[in-house]
Motif scaffolding. Sequence first.
Motif: not given
Length: 240
Positions: A166, A206, A209
Amino acid sequence: MSSALSIARPVLHEQVAHRLRQMLVEGLIPPGGKLNERTLCEELSISRTPLREAIKMLAAEGLVELLPNRGSVALQLSEADVHHTFEVMAGLEGLSGELAAQRVTEAELNEIKALHYEMLAAYTRRDLSAYCQINAAIHRSFNAAAKNPVLTATYNQVNARLQALRFRSNQDGDKWQRAVDEHIAMVQALEARDAAALRQVLMQHLDNKRHVVIEQLRSAQHANSTDHKALPLLTQGHAP
């Protein structure tokens, strides 16, 4: 005296574990890299006992792999590992957001907003390290506001495996800006107590990501492949 030592010792190895996590997240120890005990003891000014205790903690969290007779190495996820782990994490983040929107207190909301403004300031300074630390605190705050201890335990376990990835996913300027925009939408949804909207933006966050990280992995693999292909040509050129 012995009582004081028994209190200080766990504090020390927990501090060492915290520092090692930062090093892993920020790539100072790269994925697949060996944790050299002698070097780390010198850098952190500690003995091997608290270092080994810290490494055991990180191994239990899934951040480090212990190899028999070969020491320890930083976790290295395959593309399939990344896909599956982010898939689970997106569900956990989405559920955290949905429950947080329903259960957040005014005090918790104000704390999240304060962290959000700190994160925006770090972004303005392009301070990636500070940004990521505050960013992680915001995501943990969403999870804490959900007030579900089973969800939190699962969240922490899975999230530990992804922190380094991340961090690196924000190193591209445009993608970093998109992540900031998504965080603005998160805070707005939380403030409105809109559970569906917060769940959606967190899951999308997410998912984005995951795409960035897989793209980075493929680029790195391609670069390594190109380097390896060039080696025989160099060898041939220097052959007698």
